[in-house]
Design a protein around this motif. Sequence first.
Motif, short mmCIF file in Angstrom:
data_model
loop_
_atom_site.label_atom_id
_atom_site.label_comp_id
_atom_site.label_asym_id
_atom_site.label_seq_id
_atom_site.Cartn_x
_atom_site.Cartn_y
_atom_site.Cartn_z
N SER A 223 0.80 -1.22 0.00
CA SER A 223 0.00 0.00 0.00
C SER A 223 0.83 1.28 0.00
CB SER A 223 -0.95 0.02 1.21
OG SER A 223 -0.21 -0.01 2.42
N SER A 224 2.03 1.24 0.56
CA SER A 224 2.90 2.41 0.56
C SER A 224 4.34 1.99 0.80
CB SER A 224 2.46 3.44 1.61
OG SER A 224 2.50 2.89 2.91
N TRP A 225 5.25 2.88 0.50
CA TRP A 225 6.68 2.58 0.53
C TRP A 225 7.13 2.17 1.93
CZ3 TRP A 225 10.45 0.93 -2.12
CH2 TRP A 225 11.78 1.21 -1.83
N ARG A 226 7.90 1.08 1.99
CA ARG A 226 8.46 0.55 3.24
C ARG A 226 7.39 0.34 4.31
NH1 ARG A 226 14.09 4.14 3.70
NH2 ARG A 226 15.10 3.20 1.87
N ASN A 227 6.26 -0.15 3.85
CA ASN A 227 5.12 -0.38 4.75
C ASN A 227 4.69 -1.83 4.60
OD1 ASN A 227 2.64 -0.42 6.11
ND2 ASN A 227 2.20 1.71 5.56
N THR A 284 11.93 -17.97 -7.23
CA THR A 284 10.84 -17.06 -7.60
C THR A 284 9.69 -17.86 -8.17
OG1 THR A 284 12.41 -15.28 -8.05
CG2 THR A 284 10.21 -15.06 -9.00
N ASN A 285 8.58 -17.90 -7.44
CA ASN A 285 7.43 -18.69 -7.91
C ASN A 285 6.11 -17.94 -7.85
OD1 ASN A 285 6.94 -18.71 -5.15
ND2 ASN A 285 7.76 -20.79 -4.87
N GLU A 286 6.14 -16.65 -7.54
CA GLU A 286 4.91 -15.87 -7.60
C GLU A 286 5.23 -14.42 -7.94
OE1 GLU A 286 3.99 -14.55 -3.02
OE2 GLU A 286 3.22 -16.49 -3.69
N VAL A 287 4.25 -13.75 -8.52
CA VAL A 287 4.40 -12.35 -8.92
C VAL A 287 4.55 -11.50 -7.66
CG1 VAL A 287 3.29 -10.43 -10.12
CG2 VAL A 287 3.01 -12.77 -10.98
N SER A 288 5.47 -10.55 -7.74
CA SER A 288 5.77 -9.72 -6.57
C SER A 288 4.58 -8.87 -6.15
CB SER A 288 6.96 -8.81 -6.87
OG SER A 288 7.22 -7.96 -5.78
N VAL A 289 4.33 -8.82 -4.84
CA VAL A 289 3.27 -7.96 -4.30
C VAL A 289 3.85 -6.68 -3.72
CG1 VAL A 289 1.81 -9.96 -3.79
CG2 VAL A 289 3.27 -8.99 -1.99
N VAL A 290 5.18 -6.57 -3.72
CA VAL A 290 5.83 -5.36 -3.23
C VAL A 290 6.56 -4.67 -4.39
CG1 VAL A 290 6.13 -6.30 -0.91
CG2 VAL A 290 7.97 -6.58 -2.59
N PHE A 291 6.84 -3.39 -4.18
CA PHE A 291 7.51 -2.60 -5.21
C PHE A 291 8.97 -2.34 -4.83
CE2 PHE A 291 2.97 -1.26 -5.40
CZ PHE A 291 2.68 -1.85 -6.62
N GLY A 292 9.73 -1.94 -5.80
CA GLY A 292 11.14 -1.70 -5.56
C GLY A 292 11.98 -2.52 -6.51
N TRP A 480 2.40 3.61 -6.80
CA TRP A 480 1.57 4.13 -5.71
C TRP A 480 0.35 4.89 -6.24
CZ3 TRP A 480 3.88 1.28 -2.44
CH2 TRP A 480 5.27 1.12 -2.47
N ILE A 481 -0.01 4.60 -7.49
CA ILE A 481 -1.12 5.31 -8.15
C ILE A 481 -2.13 4.28 -8.65
CG2 ILE A 481 -1.69 7.16 -9.78
CD1 ILE A 481 0.52 8.02 -7.96
N PRO A 482 -2.87 3.63 -7.77
CA PRO A 482 -3.77 2.55 -8.22
C PRO A 482 -5.01 3.04 -8.95
CG PRO A 482 -3.98 2.86 -5.85
CD PRO A 482 -2.83 3.72 -6.30
N GLU A 483 -5.51 4.24 -8.62
CA GLU A 483 -6.78 4.70 -9.17
C GLU A 483 -6.59 5.63 -10.36
OE1 GLU A 483 -9.53 3.41 -8.13
OE2 GLU A 483 -8.59 2.35 -6.46
N VAL A 484 -7.53 5.59 -11.29
CA VAL A 484 -7.46 6.45 -12.48
C VAL A 484 -7.50 7.92 -12.09
CG1 VAL A 484 -8.63 7.12 -14.61
CG2 VAL A 484 -8.44 4.69 -14.00
#
Length: 537
Positions: A223-227, A284-292, A480-484
Amino acid sequence: MNTLKNKFAFALLVLFIFVTNAQVNIIPCPENIEIGQGSYILNNQTTIISGPSTQNEARYLASVLTKAFNKKPAVKPKGKKGIFLNINPGLEKELGKEGYLFKSEKKKILIEGATSTGLFYGIQTLRQLLPADFEFMKDPDKNVAVPVVKITDKPRFPWRAFMLDESRHFKGAEVVKKLLDQMALLKMNVFHWHLTDDQGWRIEIKKYPDLTKTGAYRKDTQSSWRNPERYGEPHGGFYTQEQIREIINYAGKRHIKIIPEIEMPGHATAAIASYPWLGILGTTNEVSVVFGKMEDSFNVANPKVYEFLTDVLTEVFELFPENIVHIGGDEVMFDAWKNSQSIQDKINKEGLASPADLQIFFTNQISNFMEAHGHRMMGWNEILGANVHEWHDDSEVQVKQQLAPSAIIHFWKGDTELIKKAVASGHDVVNSLHSMTYLDYNYKKLPLSRAYSFDPVPEGLDEKYNHKILGLGCQMWSEWIPEVSQMENQVFPRIAAYAEVGWTSKSNKNYDKFTQSLDQLKKRWKLSGIKYHEQSN
Protein backbone atom coordinates in the motif's frame (compact mmCIF):
# COMPACT_ATOMS: atom_id res chain seq x y z
CA MET A 1 1.61 66.08 -27.85
CA ASN A 2 4.24 63.42 -28.59
CA THR A 3 3.80 62.06 -25.08
CA LEU A 4 0.05 61.78 -25.67
CA LYS A 5 0.64 60.01 -28.98
CA ASN A 6 3.06 57.61 -27.35
CA LYS A 7 0.59 56.78 -24.59
CA PHE A 8 -2.15 56.22 -27.19
CA ALA A 9 0.12 53.97 -29.25
CA PHE A 10 1.08 52.01 -26.16
CA ALA A 11 -2.58 51.59 -25.22
CA LEU A 12 -3.33 50.24 -28.71
CA LEU A 13 -0.41 47.82 -28.42
CA VAL A 14 -1.64 46.56 -25.06
CA LEU A 15 -5.14 46.17 -26.50
CA PHE A 16 -3.73 44.27 -29.50
CA ILE A 17 -1.78 41.92 -27.27
CA PHE A 18 -4.82 41.36 -25.04
CA VAL A 19 -7.06 40.59 -28.00
CA THR A 20 -4.43 38.32 -29.56
CA ASN A 21 -3.92 36.33 -26.41
CA ALA A 22 -7.66 36.15 -25.79
CA GLN A 23 -8.21 34.71 -29.26
CA VAL A 24 -5.21 32.41 -29.62
CA ASN A 25 -4.65 30.14 -26.64
CA ILE A 26 -2.92 27.13 -28.13
CA ILE A 27 -0.77 24.55 -26.35
CA PRO A 28 1.87 23.89 -27.49
CA CYS A 29 2.52 27.48 -28.52
CA PRO A 30 2.89 27.74 -32.32
CA GLU A 31 6.01 28.96 -34.13
CA ASN A 32 4.37 32.01 -35.74
CA ILE A 33 0.94 33.63 -35.42
CA GLU A 34 -0.44 36.52 -37.48
CA ILE A 35 -3.78 37.93 -36.33
CA GLY A 36 -6.16 39.40 -38.89
CA GLN A 37 -9.50 41.18 -38.74
CA GLY A 38 -12.84 39.46 -38.35
CA SER A 39 -13.71 35.79 -38.06
CA TYR A 40 -14.90 32.70 -39.88
CA ILE A 41 -18.31 31.49 -38.74
CA LEU A 42 -18.49 27.75 -38.14
CA ASN A 43 -21.94 26.11 -38.02
CA ASN A 44 -23.82 22.96 -38.92
CA GLN A 45 -23.74 23.93 -42.61
CA THR A 46 -19.94 24.01 -42.74
CA THR A 47 -18.49 21.74 -45.40
CA ILE A 48 -15.17 19.93 -45.33
CA ILE A 49 -13.31 20.03 -48.65
CA SER A 50 -11.08 16.98 -48.95
CA GLY A 51 -9.42 14.98 -51.70
CA PRO A 52 -8.55 11.26 -51.61
CA SER A 53 -5.23 11.80 -49.81
CA THR A 54 -6.86 13.56 -46.86
CA GLN A 55 -9.88 11.35 -46.25
CA ASN A 56 -8.67 9.98 -42.91
CA GLU A 57 -8.15 13.48 -41.52
CA ALA A 58 -11.47 14.60 -43.01
CA ARG A 59 -13.25 11.79 -41.16
CA TYR A 60 -11.50 12.78 -37.94
CA LEU A 61 -12.47 16.44 -38.34
CA ALA A 62 -16.03 15.44 -39.22
CA SER A 63 -16.26 13.48 -35.96
CA VAL A 64 -15.17 16.59 -34.04
CA LEU A 65 -17.82 18.77 -35.72
CA THR A 66 -20.46 16.09 -35.26
CA LYS A 67 -19.89 16.18 -31.49
CA ALA A 68 -20.63 19.91 -31.48
CA PHE A 69 -23.55 20.18 -33.87
CA ASN A 70 -25.05 16.71 -33.45
CA LYS A 71 -24.97 16.51 -37.23
CA LYS A 72 -22.34 15.02 -39.51
CA PRO A 73 -20.89 17.64 -41.89
CA ALA A 74 -20.70 17.08 -45.62
CA VAL A 75 -17.30 16.10 -47.00
CA LYS A 76 -16.86 17.17 -50.64
CA PRO A 77 -14.00 17.00 -53.14
CA LYS A 78 -14.51 20.62 -54.27
CA GLY A 79 -16.08 23.82 -53.02
CA LYS A 80 -15.71 27.57 -52.56
CA LYS A 81 -16.46 27.77 -48.84
CA GLY A 82 -15.71 25.58 -45.86
CA ILE A 83 -12.68 23.94 -44.28
CA PHE A 84 -10.11 22.95 -46.90
CA LEU A 85 -7.71 20.10 -46.09
CA ASN A 86 -4.67 19.81 -48.29
CA ILE A 87 -1.43 17.82 -48.51
CA ASN A 88 1.28 20.13 -49.83
CA PRO A 89 4.67 18.34 -50.12
CA GLY A 90 6.31 21.69 -50.86
CA LEU A 91 5.89 22.67 -47.21
CA GLU A 92 8.33 20.01 -46.02
CA LYS A 93 11.43 22.08 -46.67
CA GLU A 94 10.17 24.87 -44.40
CA LEU A 95 8.02 23.02 -41.87
CA GLY A 96 9.19 19.40 -41.94
CA LYS A 97 6.94 16.36 -41.98
CA GLU A 98 5.00 17.35 -38.85
CA GLY A 99 4.59 21.07 -39.47
CA TYR A 100 1.47 22.72 -40.84
CA LEU A 101 0.00 25.92 -42.21
CA PHE A 102 -3.32 27.10 -40.79
CA LYS A 103 -5.08 30.03 -42.42
CA SER A 104 -8.58 31.17 -41.51
CA GLU A 105 -10.40 33.81 -43.54
CA LYS A 106 -13.94 35.14 -43.42
CA LYS A 107 -15.21 32.59 -45.94
CA LYS A 108 -12.92 29.61 -45.51
CA ILE A 109 -10.29 27.84 -43.46
CA LEU A 110 -7.25 26.27 -45.10
CA ILE A 111 -5.23 23.61 -43.26
CA GLU A 112 -2.14 22.28 -45.03
CA GLY A 113 0.71 19.96 -44.19
CA ALA A 114 3.52 18.32 -46.10
CA THR A 115 2.14 15.03 -44.77
CA SER A 116 -1.09 13.82 -43.24
CA THR A 117 0.58 14.13 -39.81
CA GLY A 118 1.13 17.85 -40.27
CA LEU A 119 -2.43 18.20 -41.49
CA PHE A 120 -3.69 16.37 -38.40
CA TYR A 121 -1.78 18.77 -36.13
CA GLY A 122 -3.34 21.70 -37.96
CA ILE A 123 -6.74 20.23 -37.08
CA GLN A 124 -5.67 20.12 -33.42
CA THR A 125 -4.88 23.83 -33.64
CA LEU A 126 -8.37 24.44 -35.01
CA ARG A 127 -9.82 22.52 -32.07
CA GLN A 128 -7.99 24.75 -29.62
CA LEU A 129 -9.06 27.93 -31.43
CA LEU A 130 -12.67 26.95 -30.78
CA PRO A 131 -14.40 27.49 -27.42
CA ALA A 132 -13.41 24.97 -24.74
CA ASP A 133 -16.98 23.63 -24.62
CA PHE A 134 -17.35 23.36 -28.41
CA GLU A 135 -17.21 19.55 -28.60
CA PHE A 136 -19.62 19.18 -25.69
CA MET A 137 -22.41 21.59 -26.66
CA LYS A 138 -24.47 19.40 -29.07
CA ASP A 139 -26.31 22.47 -30.39
CA PRO A 140 -27.26 22.18 -34.09
CA ASP A 141 -28.14 25.89 -34.31
CA LYS A 142 -24.97 27.28 -32.79
CA ASN A 143 -22.69 29.67 -34.69
CA VAL A 144 -19.06 29.66 -33.55
CA ALA A 145 -16.47 32.27 -34.53
CA VAL A 146 -12.94 31.28 -35.51
CA PRO A 147 -10.61 34.30 -35.52
CA VAL A 148 -8.99 35.27 -38.79
CA VAL A 149 -5.44 34.10 -38.28
CA LYS A 150 -2.43 32.67 -40.10
CA ILE A 151 -0.32 30.14 -38.23
CA THR A 152 2.85 28.47 -39.46
CA ASP A 153 4.10 25.85 -37.07
CA LYS A 154 6.52 22.96 -36.63
CA PRO A 155 7.91 20.96 -33.70
CA ARG A 156 11.29 21.47 -32.06
CA PHE A 157 11.82 17.72 -31.43
CA PRO A 158 10.63 14.61 -33.32
CA TRP A 159 10.12 12.57 -30.11
CA ARG A 160 7.41 13.89 -27.75
CA ALA A 161 6.44 11.01 -25.53
CA PHE A 162 4.18 10.08 -22.67
CA MET A 163 4.81 6.82 -20.83
CA LEU A 164 2.17 4.83 -18.96
CA ASP A 165 3.26 2.07 -16.60
CA GLU A 166 0.51 -0.55 -16.55
CA SER A 167 2.60 -3.37 -15.16
CA ARG A 168 2.25 -2.07 -11.60
CA HIS A 169 -1.42 -1.08 -11.88
CA PHE A 170 -3.47 -2.14 -14.88
CA LYS A 171 -5.75 0.62 -16.20
CA GLY A 172 -7.39 -0.86 -19.30
CA ALA A 173 -8.15 0.07 -22.89
CA GLU A 174 -10.65 2.89 -22.33
CA VAL A 175 -8.26 4.74 -20.04
CA VAL A 176 -5.46 4.34 -22.59
CA LYS A 177 -7.67 5.67 -25.39
CA LYS A 178 -8.63 8.68 -23.30
CA LEU A 179 -4.94 9.43 -22.74
CA LEU A 180 -4.24 9.02 -26.45
CA ASP A 181 -6.97 11.56 -27.20
CA GLN A 182 -5.32 14.11 -24.93
CA MET A 183 -1.89 13.38 -26.38
CA ALA A 184 -3.27 14.04 -29.86
CA LEU A 185 -4.76 17.38 -28.82
CA LEU A 186 -1.33 18.37 -27.45
CA LYS A 187 0.54 17.16 -30.56
CA MET A 188 2.44 14.45 -28.66
CA ASN A 189 3.46 11.62 -30.95
CA VAL A 190 4.90 8.70 -28.92
CA PHE A 191 3.01 6.54 -26.43
CA HIS A 192 5.60 4.57 -24.47
CA TRP A 193 3.74 1.55 -23.08
CA HIS A 194 5.42 -0.08 -20.09
CA LEU A 195 3.84 -3.53 -20.27
CA THR A 196 6.03 -5.86 -18.21
CA ASP A 197 7.73 -5.64 -14.83
CA ASP A 198 8.05 -7.44 -11.50
CA GLN A 199 4.43 -6.86 -10.52
CA GLY A 200 2.66 -7.80 -13.73
CA TRP A 201 2.95 -9.03 -17.33
CA ARG A 202 0.29 -7.27 -19.41
CA ILE A 203 0.73 -8.49 -23.00
CA GLU A 204 -0.48 -11.81 -24.41
CA ILE A 205 2.30 -13.94 -25.87
CA LYS A 206 0.73 -16.92 -27.60
CA LYS A 207 3.79 -19.17 -27.42
CA TYR A 208 4.01 -18.66 -23.64
CA PRO A 209 0.43 -18.51 -22.29
CA ASP A 210 1.50 -18.67 -18.63
CA LEU A 211 2.93 -15.16 -18.93
CA THR A 212 -0.61 -13.89 -18.66
CA LYS A 213 -2.23 -16.86 -16.95
CA THR A 214 0.17 -16.49 -14.02
CA GLY A 215 2.23 -13.36 -14.63
CA ALA A 216 -0.69 -10.97 -15.12
CA TYR A 217 -2.04 -11.49 -11.59
CA ARG A 218 -0.70 -10.95 -8.10
CA LYS A 219 -2.23 -11.96 -4.80
CA ASP A 220 -2.01 -8.58 -3.10
CA THR A 221 -0.36 -5.15 -3.35
CA GLN A 222 1.89 -3.13 -1.06
CA SER A 223 0.00 0.00 0.00
CA SER A 224 2.90 2.41 0.56
CA TRP A 225 6.68 2.58 0.53
CA ARG A 226 8.46 0.55 3.24
CA ASN A 227 5.12 -0.38 4.75
CA PRO A 228 4.15 -3.97 5.59
CA GLU A 229 0.46 -3.15 5.03
CA ARG A 230 -1.27 -4.58 1.94
CA TYR A 231 -4.55 -3.72 0.26
CA GLY A 232 -5.84 -7.21 0.96
CA GLU A 233 -7.11 -8.01 -2.52
CA PRO A 234 -5.66 -9.42 -5.75
CA HIS A 235 -4.82 -7.24 -8.74
CA GLY A 236 -4.44 -8.17 -12.38
CA GLY A 237 -5.30 -7.81 -16.02
CA PHE A 238 -3.69 -7.97 -19.43
CA TYR A 239 -4.24 -7.09 -23.07
CA THR A 240 -4.95 -9.75 -25.66
CA GLN A 241 -3.15 -9.32 -28.95
CA GLU A 242 -6.46 -8.38 -30.55
CA GLN A 243 -6.97 -5.61 -27.97
CA ILE A 244 -3.45 -4.34 -28.55
CA ARG A 245 -4.05 -4.17 -32.30
CA GLU A 246 -7.22 -2.18 -31.67
CA ILE A 247 -5.35 0.33 -29.49
CA ILE A 248 -2.51 0.57 -32.03
CA ASN A 249 -5.08 1.33 -34.73
CA TYR A 250 -6.74 3.94 -32.49
CA ALA A 251 -3.37 5.59 -31.84
CA GLY A 252 -2.40 5.45 -35.51
CA LYS A 253 -5.46 7.45 -36.50
CA ARG A 254 -4.17 10.11 -34.11
CA HIS A 255 -0.66 9.92 -35.55
CA ILE A 256 0.76 8.47 -32.35
CA LYS A 257 3.42 5.77 -32.43
CA ILE A 258 3.27 3.13 -29.72
CA ILE A 259 6.62 1.93 -28.38
CA PRO A 260 6.26 -1.15 -26.15
CA GLU A 261 8.61 -1.79 -23.25
CA ILE A 262 9.47 -5.41 -22.53
CA GLU A 263 11.82 -5.38 -19.53
CA MET A 264 15.06 -7.37 -19.62
CA PRO A 265 17.20 -8.60 -17.97
CA GLY A 266 15.89 -7.13 -14.69
CA HIS A 267 12.38 -6.25 -13.49
CA ALA A 268 11.41 -9.75 -14.62
CA THR A 269 9.72 -11.30 -11.57
CA ALA A 270 6.30 -11.70 -13.23
CA ALA A 271 7.82 -13.59 -16.15
CA ILE A 272 10.00 -15.75 -13.88
CA ALA A 273 7.00 -16.58 -11.69
CA SER A 274 5.28 -17.80 -14.85
CA TYR A 275 8.27 -19.92 -15.97
CA PRO A 276 10.69 -20.34 -13.01
CA TRP A 277 13.48 -21.74 -15.24
CA LEU A 278 13.92 -18.20 -16.62
CA GLY A 279 15.42 -16.92 -13.38
CA ILE A 280 18.75 -17.15 -11.59
CA LEU A 281 17.71 -17.82 -7.98
CA GLY A 282 15.39 -20.79 -8.50
CA THR A 283 13.13 -19.49 -5.73
CA THR A 284 10.84 -17.06 -7.60
CA ASN A 285 7.43 -18.69 -7.91
CA GLU A 286 4.91 -15.87 -7.60
CA VAL A 287 4.40 -12.35 -8.92
CA SER A 288 5.77 -9.72 -6.57
CA VAL A 289 3.27 -7.96 -4.30
CA VAL A 290 5.83 -5.36 -3.23
CA PHE A 291 7.51 -2.60 -5.21
CA GLY A 292 11.14 -1.70 -5.56
CA LYS A 293 14.15 -3.54 -6.96
CA MET A 294 13.86 -7.33 -6.99
CA GLU A 295 16.89 -9.61 -6.54
CA ASP A 296 16.04 -12.08 -9.30
CA SER A 297 16.43 -11.45 -13.04
CA PHE A 298 16.55 -13.36 -16.31
CA ASN A 299 19.44 -15.82 -16.42
CA VAL A 300 21.28 -14.38 -19.39
CA ALA A 301 23.81 -17.23 -19.28
CA ASN A 302 21.10 -19.75 -20.21
CA PRO A 303 20.62 -20.16 -24.01
CA LYS A 304 16.99 -21.20 -23.41
CA VAL A 305 16.33 -17.80 -21.78
CA TYR A 306 17.71 -16.03 -24.83
CA GLU A 307 15.46 -18.23 -27.01
CA PHE A 308 12.47 -17.29 -24.81
CA LEU A 309 13.21 -13.57 -25.08
CA THR A 310 13.64 -13.66 -28.86
CA ASP A 311 10.39 -15.64 -29.16
CA VAL A 312 8.62 -12.94 -27.15
CA LEU A 313 10.18 -10.18 -29.23
CA THR A 314 9.15 -11.92 -32.44
CA GLU A 315 5.49 -11.74 -31.40
CA VAL A 316 5.99 -8.12 -30.28
CA PHE A 317 7.44 -7.28 -33.71
CA GLU A 318 4.41 -8.81 -35.39
CA LEU A 319 2.05 -6.74 -33.24
CA PHE A 320 3.59 -3.28 -33.21
CA PRO A 321 4.15 -1.52 -36.55
CA GLU A 322 6.89 0.79 -35.26
CA ASN A 323 10.43 -0.53 -35.61
CA ILE A 324 11.56 0.41 -32.07
CA VAL A 325 11.20 -1.78 -28.99
CA HIS A 326 12.22 -0.60 -25.52
CA ILE A 327 13.92 -3.30 -23.44
CA GLY A 328 14.18 -1.41 -20.14
CA GLY A 329 17.55 -2.60 -18.86
CA ASP A 330 17.42 -0.56 -15.67
CA GLU A 331 18.10 -1.39 -12.03
CA VAL A 332 19.56 -4.86 -12.46
CA MET A 333 20.64 -6.17 -9.04
CA PHE A 334 24.03 -7.80 -9.54
CA ASP A 335 24.28 -9.66 -6.21
CA ALA A 336 22.48 -12.66 -7.70
CA TRP A 337 24.82 -12.53 -10.71
CA LYS A 338 27.92 -12.49 -8.49
CA ASN A 339 26.61 -15.52 -6.57
CA SER A 340 25.54 -17.52 -9.65
CA GLN A 341 28.02 -20.08 -10.98
CA SER A 342 26.44 -20.09 -14.42
CA ILE A 343 26.68 -16.29 -14.65
CA GLN A 344 30.29 -16.29 -13.49
CA ASP A 345 31.11 -19.02 -15.99
CA LYS A 346 29.55 -16.94 -18.74
CA ILE A 347 31.58 -13.87 -17.73
CA ASN A 348 34.78 -15.92 -17.82
CA LYS A 349 33.94 -17.68 -21.06
CA GLU A 350 33.30 -14.42 -22.91
CA GLY A 351 36.31 -12.66 -21.37
CA LEU A 352 34.13 -10.03 -19.70
CA ALA A 353 35.14 -7.70 -16.88
CA SER A 354 32.06 -7.55 -14.65
CA PRO A 355 28.30 -8.13 -14.36
CA ALA A 356 27.70 -4.77 -16.09
CA ASP A 357 29.96 -5.92 -18.92
CA LEU A 358 27.83 -9.07 -19.23
CA GLN A 359 24.70 -6.93 -19.35
CA ILE A 360 26.13 -4.97 -22.28
CA PHE A 361 27.13 -8.25 -23.97
CA PHE A 362 23.58 -9.56 -23.54
CA THR A 363 22.04 -6.25 -24.63
CA ASN A 364 24.11 -6.32 -27.81
CA GLN A 365 22.84 -9.83 -28.53
CA ILE A 366 19.29 -8.49 -28.28
CA SER A 367 20.19 -5.46 -30.40
CA ASN A 368 21.69 -7.69 -33.09
CA PHE A 369 18.57 -9.83 -33.10
CA MET A 370 16.38 -6.74 -33.46
CA GLU A 371 18.48 -5.31 -36.27
CA ALA A 372 18.34 -8.63 -38.12
CA HIS A 373 14.55 -8.33 -37.98
CA GLY A 374 14.37 -4.68 -39.06
CA HIS A 375 14.00 -3.24 -35.58
CA ARG A 376 15.93 -0.93 -33.31
CA MET A 377 16.53 -1.28 -29.58
CA MET A 378 15.91 1.37 -26.95
CA GLY A 379 16.76 1.16 -23.26
CA TRP A 380 17.27 3.13 -20.06
CA ASN A 381 20.77 4.53 -19.72
CA GLU A 382 22.08 1.68 -17.54
CA ILE A 383 22.57 -0.22 -20.80
CA LEU A 384 25.63 1.96 -21.37
CA GLY A 385 27.31 0.33 -18.36
CA ALA A 386 27.94 3.51 -16.35
CA ASN A 387 27.43 3.38 -12.58
CA VAL A 388 24.38 5.50 -11.77
CA HIS A 389 23.30 3.69 -8.59
CA GLU A 390 24.66 3.92 -5.09
CA TRP A 391 24.28 0.17 -4.48
CA HIS A 392 26.80 -0.88 -7.15
CA ASP A 393 30.47 -0.93 -6.27
CA ASP A 394 33.06 -0.10 -8.89
CA SER A 395 34.03 -3.73 -9.49
CA GLU A 396 30.49 -4.51 -10.69
CA VAL A 397 30.56 -1.87 -13.41
CA GLN A 398 33.99 -2.28 -15.00
CA VAL A 399 33.24 -2.62 -18.71
CA LYS A 400 35.16 -3.47 -21.85
CA GLN A 401 32.15 -3.98 -24.13
CA GLN A 402 30.83 -1.18 -26.33
CA LEU A 403 27.07 -0.89 -26.65
CA ALA A 404 25.74 -1.20 -30.20
CA PRO A 405 25.70 2.37 -31.60
CA SER A 406 22.22 1.92 -33.06
CA ALA A 407 20.73 1.67 -29.55
CA ILE A 408 18.60 4.61 -28.47
CA ILE A 409 19.55 5.74 -24.97
CA HIS A 410 16.66 6.70 -22.74
CA PHE A 411 18.38 8.88 -20.17
CA TRP A 412 16.75 9.03 -16.75
CA LYS A 413 19.42 9.08 -14.08
CA GLY A 414 23.01 10.17 -13.49
CA ASP A 415 25.18 13.06 -14.55
CA THR A 416 24.11 14.66 -17.83
CA GLU A 417 27.72 14.23 -18.94
CA LEU A 418 26.54 10.69 -19.76
CA ILE A 419 24.32 12.19 -22.46
CA LYS A 420 27.29 13.99 -23.98
CA LYS A 421 29.32 10.78 -24.00
CA ALA A 422 26.41 8.84 -25.52
CA VAL A 423 25.87 11.21 -28.45
CA ALA A 424 29.62 11.44 -29.06
CA SER A 425 29.59 7.62 -29.33
CA GLY A 426 26.91 7.80 -32.00
CA HIS A 427 23.78 7.16 -29.92
CA ASP A 428 20.48 8.97 -30.25
CA VAL A 429 19.09 10.07 -26.89
CA VAL A 430 15.65 10.66 -25.44
CA ASN A 431 16.02 12.78 -22.31
CA SER A 432 13.73 11.86 -19.41
CA LEU A 433 15.77 13.06 -16.44
CA HIS A 434 13.72 11.75 -13.52
CA SER A 435 13.88 14.92 -11.41
CA MET A 436 12.28 16.84 -14.29
CA THR A 437 9.89 14.38 -15.95
CA TYR A 438 8.59 11.75 -13.50
CA LEU A 439 4.85 12.28 -13.13
CA ASP A 440 4.57 10.09 -10.05
CA TYR A 441 6.51 12.78 -8.14
CA ASN A 442 4.22 15.12 -6.20
CA TYR A 443 3.71 18.75 -7.17
CA LYS A 444 5.90 20.02 -4.34
CA LYS A 445 8.84 18.10 -5.73
CA LEU A 446 7.98 18.70 -9.39
CA PRO A 447 5.67 21.70 -9.80
CA LEU A 448 4.23 22.72 -13.14
CA SER A 449 6.73 25.56 -13.52
CA ARG A 450 9.65 23.16 -13.09
CA ALA A 451 8.19 20.75 -15.63
CA TYR A 452 7.82 23.64 -18.07
CA SER A 453 11.43 24.72 -17.54
CA PHE A 454 12.88 21.39 -18.67
CA ASP A 455 15.20 21.48 -21.68
CA PRO A 456 15.99 18.08 -23.24
CA VAL A 457 19.25 19.46 -24.64
CA PRO A 458 21.70 19.45 -21.72
CA GLU A 459 23.60 22.62 -20.99
CA GLY A 460 27.01 22.67 -22.62
CA LEU A 461 26.24 20.13 -25.35
CA ASP A 462 28.19 20.84 -28.52
CA GLU A 463 25.69 22.13 -31.08
CA LYS A 464 26.87 19.61 -33.64
CA TYR A 465 25.19 16.92 -31.48
CA ASN A 466 21.85 18.70 -31.00
CA HIS A 467 20.25 16.52 -33.67
CA LYS A 468 21.13 13.44 -31.62
CA ILE A 469 18.71 14.57 -28.90
CA LEU A 470 15.48 13.12 -30.28
CA GLY A 471 13.34 14.78 -27.62
CA LEU A 472 11.81 13.91 -24.30
CA GLY A 473 9.48 11.57 -22.49
CA CYS A 474 7.39 12.15 -19.38
CA GLN A 475 6.73 9.06 -17.29
CA MET A 476 3.66 8.01 -15.30
CA TRP A 477 5.00 5.28 -13.01
CA SER A 478 2.10 3.67 -11.20
CA GLU A 479 3.44 1.86 -8.11
CA TRP A 480 1.57 4.13 -5.71
CA ILE A 481 -1.12 5.31 -8.15
CA PRO A 482 -3.77 2.55 -8.22
CA GLU A 483 -6.78 4.70 -9.17
CA VAL A 484 -7.46 6.45 -12.48
CA SER A 485 -8.43 9.67 -10.70
CA GLN A 486 -5.06 9.67 -8.91
CA MET A 487 -3.27 9.08 -12.19
CA GLU A 488 -5.09 11.96 -13.87
CA ASN A 489 -4.22 14.24 -10.97
CA GLN A 490 -0.54 13.41 -11.48
CA VAL A 491 -0.60 13.69 -15.29
CA PHE A 492 -2.74 16.79 -15.79
CA PRO A 493 -1.80 19.61 -16.22
CA ARG A 494 1.92 18.72 -16.30
CA ILE A 495 1.55 16.76 -19.55
CA ALA A 496 0.68 20.05 -21.26
CA ALA A 497 3.98 21.55 -20.07
CA TYR A 498 5.91 18.63 -21.52
CA ALA A 499 3.99 18.94 -24.78
CA GLU A 500 5.17 22.53 -25.09
CA VAL A 501 8.73 21.58 -24.09
CA GLY A 502 8.77 19.07 -26.94
CA TRP A 503 7.11 21.19 -29.61
CA THR A 504 7.76 24.89 -29.03
CA SER A 505 11.05 26.61 -29.85
CA LYS A 506 12.92 27.98 -26.84
CA SER A 507 12.49 31.55 -28.09
CA ASN A 508 8.69 31.16 -28.15
CA LYS A 509 8.30 29.63 -24.70
CA ASN A 510 6.64 31.89 -22.15
CA TYR A 511 5.35 30.48 -18.89
CA ASP A 512 2.83 33.26 -18.25
CA LYS A 513 1.32 32.82 -21.71
CA PHE A 514 1.34 29.05 -21.22
CA THR A 515 -0.64 29.26 -17.96
CA GLN A 516 -3.12 31.63 -19.62
CA SER A 517 -3.66 29.15 -22.44
CA LEU A 518 -3.88 26.36 -19.88
CA ASP A 519 -7.11 27.85 -18.52
CA GLN A 520 -8.85 26.85 -21.76
CA LEU A 521 -7.49 23.32 -21.57
CA LYS A 522 -8.61 22.99 -17.96
CA LYS A 523 -12.17 23.85 -18.99
CA ARG A 524 -12.00 21.16 -21.65
CA TRP A 525 -10.53 18.62 -19.21
CA LYS A 526 -13.28 19.36 -16.70
CA LEU A 527 -15.94 18.75 -19.34
CA SER A 528 -14.13 15.51 -20.27
CA GLY A 529 -14.29 14.33 -16.66
CA ILE A 530 -10.51 14.52 -16.19
CA LYS A 531 -9.51 15.07 -12.55
CA TYR A 532 -6.62 17.47 -13.09
CA HIS A 533 -4.55 18.96 -10.28
CA GLU A 534 -5.93 22.37 -9.33
CA GLN A 535 -3.00 23.98 -7.50
CA SER A 536 -0.08 22.90 -9.62
CA ASN A 537 2.21 25.90 -10.09
